[in-house]
Scaffold this motif. Structure first.
Motif, mmCIF file in Angstrom:
data_model
loop_
_atom_site.group_PDB
_atom_site.id
_atom_site.type_symbol
_atom_site.label_atom_id
_atom_site.label_comp_id
_atom_site.label_asym_id
_atom_site.label_seq_id
_atom_site.Cartn_x
_atom_site.Cartn_y
_atom_site.Cartn_z
ATOM 1 N N PHE A 1 39.576 39.648 45.933
ATOM 2 C CA PHE A 1 39.252 39.209 44.633
ATOM 3 C C PHE A 1 40.082 37.820 44.290
ATOM 4 O O PHE A 1 39.620 36.769 43.904
ATOM 5 C CB PHE A 1 39.652 40.095 43.754
ATOM 6 C CG PHE A 1 39.205 39.939 42.168
ATOM 7 C CD1 PHE A 1 37.989 39.866 41.814
ATOM 8 C CD2 PHE A 1 40.409 39.600 41.515
ATOM 9 C CE1 PHE A 1 37.749 39.662 40.321
ATOM 10 C CE2 PHE A 1 40.288 39.403 40.142
ATOM 11 C CZ PHE A 1 38.807 39.182 39.652
ATOM 12 N N ILE A 2 41.428 37.944 44.362
ATOM 13 C CA ILE A 2 42.249 36.658 44.097
ATOM 14 C C ILE A 2 42.025 35.600 45.090
ATOM 15 O O ILE A 2 41.976 34.608 44.486
ATOM 16 C CB ILE A 2 43.930 37.225 44.089
ATOM 17 C CG1 ILE A 2 44.119 38.087 42.993
ATOM 18 C CG2 ILE A 2 44.759 35.915 43.949
ATOM 19 C CD1 ILE A 2 45.541 38.614 42.902
ATOM 20 N N TYR A 3 42.031 35.778 46.568
ATOM 21 C CA TYR A 3 41.992 34.678 47.532
ATOM 22 C C TYR A 3 40.680 33.822 47.321
ATOM 23 O O TYR A 3 40.674 32.816 47.080
ATOM 24 C CB TYR A 3 42.089 35.365 48.858
ATOM 25 C CG TYR A 3 42.044 34.369 49.800
ATOM 26 C CD1 TYR A 3 43.303 33.477 50.226
ATOM 27 C CD2 TYR A 3 41.118 34.065 50.731
ATOM 28 C CE1 TYR A 3 43.356 32.432 50.962
ATOM 29 C CE2 TYR A 3 41.153 33.184 51.996
ATOM 30 C CZ TYR A 3 42.401 32.436 51.715
ATOM 31 O OH TYR A 3 42.394 31.446 53.072
ATOM 32 N N TYR A 4 39.604 34.488 47.194
ATOM 33 C CA TYR A 4 38.418 34.160 47.084
ATOM 34 C C TYR A 4 38.048 33.607 45.527
ATOM 35 O O TYR A 4 37.498 32.333 45.505
ATOM 36 C CB TYR A 4 37.137 34.755 47.638
ATOM 37 C CG TYR A 4 37.320 35.137 49.092
ATOM 38 C CD1 TYR A 4 37.294 34.124 50.205
ATOM 39 C CD2 TYR A 4 37.587 36.539 49.717
ATOM 40 C CE1 TYR A 4 37.615 34.468 51.559
ATOM 41 C CE2 TYR A 4 37.597 36.706 50.992
ATOM 42 C CZ TYR A 4 37.717 35.713 51.921
ATOM 43 O OH TYR A 4 38.079 36.086 53.224
ATOM 44 N N GLY A 5 38.563 34.223 44.730
ATOM 45 C CA GLY A 5 38.337 33.922 43.364
ATOM 46 C C GLY A 5 39.045 32.796 42.927
ATOM 47 O O GLY A 5 38.577 31.699 42.321
ATOM 48 N N MET A 6 40.334 32.678 43.390
ATOM 49 C CA MET A 6 40.951 31.411 43.394
ATOM 50 C C MET A 6 40.150 29.992 43.786
ATOM 51 O O MET A 6 40.235 29.037 43.149
ATOM 52 C CB MET A 6 42.251 31.353 43.800
ATOM 53 C CG MET A 6 43.205 32.325 43.210
ATOM 54 S SD MET A 6 43.910 31.614 41.742
ATOM 55 C CE MET A 6 45.519 31.767 42.337
ATOM 56 N N ASN B 1 39.014 26.200 42.503
ATOM 57 C CA ASN B 1 39.220 25.176 43.456
ATOM 58 C C ASN B 1 40.607 25.360 44.176
ATOM 59 O O ASN B 1 40.864 24.214 44.708
ATOM 60 C CB ASN B 1 38.706 23.728 43.055
ATOM 61 C CG ASN B 1 37.622 23.333 44.097
ATOM 62 O OD1 ASN B 1 37.369 23.928 45.038
ATOM 63 N ND2 ASN B 1 37.118 22.261 43.562
ATOM 64 N N ILE B 2 41.167 26.244 43.899
ATOM 65 C CA ILE B 2 42.880 26.279 44.784
ATOM 66 C C ILE B 2 42.403 27.091 45.923
ATOM 67 O O ILE B 2 42.113 28.164 46.031
ATOM 68 C CB ILE B 2 43.730 27.054 43.825
ATOM 69 C CG1 ILE B 2 43.675 26.386 42.156
ATOM 70 C CG2 ILE B 2 44.851 27.104 44.335
ATOM 71 C CD1 ILE B 2 44.324 27.233 41.588
ATOM 72 N N ASN B 3 42.987 26.403 47.042
ATOM 73 C CA ASN B 3 42.988 27.214 48.441
ATOM 74 C C ASN B 3 44.531 27.587 48.780
ATOM 75 O O ASN B 3 45.065 26.559 49.132
ATOM 76 C CB ASN B 3 42.374 26.119 49.522
ATOM 77 C CG ASN B 3 40.770 26.094 49.402
ATOM 78 O OD1 ASN B 3 40.130 27.193 49.488
ATOM 79 N ND2 ASN B 3 40.373 25.060 49.362
ATOM 80 N N LEU B 4 44.595 28.755 48.287
ATOM 81 C CA LEU B 4 45.881 29.052 48.774
ATOM 82 C C LEU B 4 46.143 29.221 50.143
ATOM 83 O O LEU B 4 45.267 29.752 50.940
ATOM 84 C CB LEU B 4 45.957 30.757 48.188
ATOM 85 C CG LEU B 4 46.103 31.000 46.822
ATOM 86 C CD1 LEU B 4 45.896 32.460 46.178
ATOM 87 C CD2 LEU B 4 47.345 30.387 46.092
#
Lengths: 266, 249
Positions: free
Chosen positions: A93-98, A103-106
């Motif tokens: 959720f957090i990784y793909y949601g961001m 548009n933030i690629n962690l």
């Protein structure tokens, strides 16, 4: 000798020899994420737990009171949501949601640390709250009676005692984190479980790879739990204390020096 | 005589239970006042209201003429001047004896560490606990804990000390050591307000005795008068019951 001709132990030895680098790397990643996230989780937990145990001051106005109420409500929601959903899904959720919404690629590291810390924080918040509530009310009254305010009372008296009481729970969280980082493989974090999947995928030796990886996990968790137990004993302080005296003849019998002018034994 | 503390029409109720009903009295500098009465008469609640550990339901408390319940004095500041000694000691369990007496001085009164240590040691030696500065509260006996608690309160340089049944949780043989410390304090001119069941202390050490029953002050006067010529029926009853209990024991 090919893999298929080897017996169980030979295969395990083969995996250890060939993949020792990846396994060590995976183990290191797992440990770093677990330790860093337990620390961050504790900080979050203490902050949240502190706010949740704060009572509004008698004289404070309606705005302050309602602000505190709103903050408490938000924190409650945070705790309930992150305790109530699987970390594997939170990671996705957090990784793909961001990525999709902001548009933030962690990076692998920041994603892993962010997710596990937030999750640990939710559990720790409840632990800290319980830890604070478990301290006898007399301690707070003793502190208030000498004029300490809420923050001073918490920092000097309540939290040190609460911390001691919840140390077993913090250790528990660390061990859970060592194991639970494996769900981060869903977002491609190369930790110990990811290494296991790569090895077993490459060699088709699921049983042997699983055995090796389990042993490594167990060594990690067992070592940690022993170290934490040792720290707990340290926190209790020595079982005995030294009598302070200014009588020099008594020093030989193990009493510590008590300096009348400067005071203390140090 | 300088008036330190004045309690006016103080009322406290827990829900529908009225524990304090219209309490009026004042404390002068140097007074040693014993508050006696049976359990449940509101003695402890009165002390806790004075120290603002309980919120009074009504009435006023003046400290040096300033109304503390109306916020004319900073609450924490006021508490440093009105020390409190508890029945259950309430020493900080995470700190050793010396630190217990220092922490308030450094973090509330902003005294320098060295100065605070000096003061702490001075009072710890006054209560005869200087040998035990390295001990944690759990390593001390009840009487020792209470003496440290008194030193901790004194280290804050209070103008008045409240004692909430300081010897009630102690074994009989430890009561003496704590009472001795309190007697010395009283003779040194400390203003004290003592809730107690120790009638000998009330009679011999204090200069005023207040008898409470059912949330009211029934009698307030010199120990001689209260003990020898009680005016009210309830006081007589209490004293005779108490004295006969003592005889049986």
């Amino acid at each position: 000798m090919t893999i298929s001709q080897m017996n169980f132990f030979q295969r395990m030895w083969y995996i250890l020899q060939r993949y020792s680098g990846s396994l060590l790397n995976g183990a290191a990643t797992t440990m770093i994420i677990a330790i860093v996230c337990t620390l961050f989780g504790c900080i979050i937990g203490f902050a949240v737990g502190l706010v949740q145990t704060t009572e509004p001051k008698k004289g404070s106005g309606i705005i302050k009171k309602s602000l505190l109420k709103i903050v408490k409500w938000i924190l409650d929601a945070y705790v309930e949501i992150f305790r109530g959903t699987p970390m594997m899904l939170q990671a996705a959720f957090i990784y793909y949601g961001m990525a999709q919404l902001f548009n933030i690629n962690l990076s692998m590291w920041s994603a892993a640390i962010l997710i596990v810390s937030i999750n640990t924080g939710a559990y720790m918040a409840e632990t800290v709250r319980g830890g604070i509530l478990s301290i006898d009310k007399g301690q707070t009254e003793g502190a208030k009676a000498i004029g300490m305010n809420h923050v001073q009372t918490m920092m000097r008296v309540i939290l040190p005692q609460a911390l001691r009481n919840i140390m077993p729970q913090i250790g528990n969280n660390l061990i859970i984190n060592i194991k639970d980082t494996c769900v981060l493989s869903i977002i491609g974090t190369v930790e110990l479980f990811f290494t296991f999947k790569s090895i077993s995928g490459a060699l088709y030796t699921y049983f042997e790879a699983a055995t090796v990886t389990m042993i490594i996990y167990f060594i990690l968790t067992f070592t940690c739990s022993r170290i934490l137990r040792w720290i707990e004993n340290k926190m209790d302080g020595p079982a005995n204390f030294d009598l302070a005296t200014s009588d020099t003849l008594a020093f030989t019998s193990g009493m510590t020096k008590y300096n009348k002018t400067t005071g203390g034994t140090h | 005589m300088e008036e330190l503390l004045k309690v006016e029409h103080l009322v406290k109720s827990f829900g529908t239970n009225n524990v304090l009903k219209d309490i009026d009295f004042s404390v002068n500098k140097g007074d040693v006042i014993s508050i006696i009465g049976s359990s449940g008469s509101g003695k402890s609640t009165l002390l806790r209201c004075i120290n603002m550990l309980e919120d009074a339901t009504g009435g006023n408390i003046y400290f040096h003429g300033k109304n503390v319940l109306k916020g004319e004095v900073n609450e924490d500041n006021y508490r440093t001047k009105v020390g409190m000694v508890f029945q259950s000691f309430n020493l900080f369990n995470n700190l050793d004896v010396l630190e217990n007496c220092i922490v308030g001085q450094t973090c509330v009164l902003k005294r320098k560490k060295d100065e605070a240590k000096q003061i702490a040691l001075e009072y710890l030696s006054k209560v005869g606990m200087s040998q035990y500065i390295n001990a944690k509260p759990r390593q001390l006996s009840g009487g020792q804990k209470q003496r440290v608690a008194i030193a901790r309160a004194l280290a804050m340089s209070p103008e008045i000390l409240l004692f909430d049944e300081p010897t009630s949780a102690l074994d009989p043989e430890m009561v003496g050591e704590v009472l001795d410390v309190m007697k010395t304090l009283a003779s040194s001119g400390m203003t004290m307000l003592v809730v107690t069941h120790e009638m000998a202390f009330a009679r011999d050490v204090s200069n005023r005795v207040i008898f409470m029953a059912d949330g009211r002050i029934e009698e307030d006067g010199k120990p001689m008068d209260v003990f020898n010529n009680p005016k009210k029926e309830r006081t007589k009853e209490f004293l005779s019951r108490f004295l006969s209990d003592k005889k049986q024991a």
